[in-house]
Write an enzyme that holds these catalytic residues in place. Structure first.
Site, PDB file in Angstrom:
ATOM      1  N   HIS A  12       0.997  -1.355   0.017  1.00  0.00           N
ATOM      2  CA  HIS A  12      -0.128  -0.043   0.078  1.00  0.00           C
ATOM      3  C   HIS A  12       0.109   1.213  -0.383  1.00  0.00           C
ATOM      4  CE1 HIS A  12       0.434  -1.306   4.401  1.00  0.00           C
ATOM      5  NE2 HIS A  12       0.470  -0.310   4.633  1.00  0.00           N
ATOM      6  N   HIS A  50       0.563   5.175   1.043  1.00  0.00           N
ATOM      7  CA  HIS A  50       0.364   6.193   2.085  1.00  0.00           C
ATOM      8  C   HIS A  50       0.263   7.373   1.205  1.00  0.00           C
ATOM      9  CE1 HIS A  50       0.266   3.530   6.086  1.00  0.00           C
ATOM     10  NE2 HIS A  50       1.284   2.846   5.424  1.00  0.00           N
TER      11      HIS A  50
HETATM   12  P1  5GP Z   1       1.839   0.074   7.960  1.00  0.00           P
HETATM   13  O1  5GP Z   1       2.433   0.788   8.735  1.00  0.00           O
HETATM   14  O2  5GP Z   1       1.843  -1.117   7.182  1.00  0.00           O
HETATM   15  O3  5GP Z   1       2.173   1.406   6.400  1.00  0.00           O
HETATM   16  O4  5GP Z   1       0.572   0.884   7.169  1.00  0.00           O
HETATM   17  C1  5GP Z   1      -0.857   0.631   7.759  1.00  0.00           C
HETATM   18  C2  5GP Z   1      -2.362   1.107   7.385  1.00  0.00           C
HETATM   19  O5  5GP Z   1      -3.590   0.430   7.957  1.00  0.00           O
HETATM   20  C3  5GP Z   1      -1.947   2.246   8.883  1.00  0.00           C
HETATM   21  O6  5GP Z   1      -1.898   3.358   8.760  1.00  0.00           O
HETATM   22  C4  5GP Z   1      -3.694   1.605   9.286  1.00  0.00           C
HETATM   23  O7  5GP Z   1      -3.862   3.054   9.917  1.00  0.00           O
HETATM   24  C5  5GP Z   1      -4.772   1.505   8.571  1.00  0.00           C
HETATM   25  N1  5GP Z   1      -5.170   0.143   8.325  1.00  0.00           N
HETATM   26  C6  5GP Z   1      -5.258  -1.167   9.255  1.00  0.00           C
HETATM   27  N2  5GP Z   1      -6.157  -1.648   9.358  1.00  0.00           N
HETATM   28  C7  5GP Z   1      -7.095  -0.662   8.926  1.00  0.00           C
HETATM   29  C8  5GP Z   1      -8.343  -1.216   8.297  1.00  0.00           C
HETATM   30  O8  5GP Z   1      -8.905  -2.284   8.923  1.00  0.00           O
HETATM   31  N3  5GP Z   1      -9.336  -0.348   7.175  1.00  0.00           N
HETATM   32  C9  5GP Z   1      -8.622   0.717   7.097  1.00  0.00           C
HETATM   33  N4  5GP Z   1      -9.328   1.597   6.274  1.00  0.00           N
HETATM   34  N5  5GP Z   1      -7.371   1.241   7.355  1.00  0.00           N
HETATM   35  C10 5GP Z   1      -6.303   0.120   7.650  1.00  0.00           C
END
Ligand code: 5GP
Ligand code: ZN
Length: 144
Positions: free
Chosen positions: A105, A107
Site C-alpha cells: 500500500h 500512503h
Molecule cells: P503500514 O504501517 O503497514 O504502512 O500501515 C498500515 C495502515 O493501514 C495504517 O496506517 C493503519 O491505520 C491502516 N489500517 C489498518 N487496518 C485498517 C483497516 O481495517 N481499514 C483501514 N481503512 N485502514 C486500516
C-alpha cells in the site's frame, strides 16, 4: 469477486472483497484507494493493488505503474479537497520499515504547515569513497 492472489487472512483483501467496510475514494479494475482508518491527517488515503502482493518487491511492474498513477490522481484530489499545504507519498516495506499490513500500500498523506509530523533524522557518509562504494553496490545490484 475474488481476485487472483487473494489472501484470506489479509485485512486489505477483505476490504477488496467487501467482507469488511472501507470508505473508498477511487476504484478501477486493478487498484483501490480508501481512507486510512487512523489518519495522520484527515484525508490520509491508502492506494492498494486488488491482487494480494506483500510489498514493493513483489508487485508486478505494470501494476506498480497503475498504483503510482492512482497515487498521483489521489494526491491532487486530496490537495484540492482538504486544501492541503503539502502531500507525502510514503510506502513502508517490511517490518524494519514500519510495515504492519502485509498487502502492498502507498500512503498519500495530506500535510498542514506546522502539523507536528516529524521527519526522519539524517546521517552522513564517512567520506567520498564510502559514498561511491554504496552507489556502486546499488548499480551492480540493479544490473543483476
Ligand atoms: P503500514 O504501517 O503497514 O504502512 O500501515 C498500515 C495502515 O493501514 C495504517 O496506517 C493503519 O491505520 C491502516 N489500517 C489498518 N487496518 C485498517 C483497516 O481495517 N481499514 C483501514 N481503512 N485502514 C486500516
Ligand atoms: Zn491482501
Amino acid at each position: 469477486m475474488t481476485h487472483a492472489n487473494h489472501d484470506e487472512t489479509c485485512i486489505f483483501c477483505k476490504i477488496i472483497n467487501l467482507e469488511i467496510p472501507a470508505v473508498k475514494v477511487y476504484e478501477d479494475d486493478s487498484v483501490l484507494a480508501f481512507l486510512d482508518i487512523r489518519p495522520v491527517n484527515k484525508g490520509h488515503t491508502l492506494v492498494i493493488p486488488k491482487d494480494h502482493f506483500e510489498n514493493i518487491y513483489s508487485v508486478p511492474a505494470e501494476l506498480w505503474c497503475r498504483m503510482m498513477l492512482v497515487a498521483q490522481k489521489v494526491a491532487i484530489g486530496i490537495k484540492n479537497a482538504v486544501s492541503a499545504d503539502g502531500i507525502n507519498i510514503i510506502m513502508n516495506n517490511e517490518s524494519a520499515a514500519g510495515q504492519l499490513v502485509f498487502h502492498a500500500h502507498i500512503h498519500v498523506i495530506p500535510r498542514e504547515n506546522e502539523d507536528g509530523l516529524v521527519h526522519w533524522p539524517h546521517k552522513s557518509y564517512i567520506d567520498e569513497e564510502e559514498t561511491k562504494n554504496i552507489a556502486e553496490k546499488i548499480r551492480d545490484a540493479l544490473s543483476l
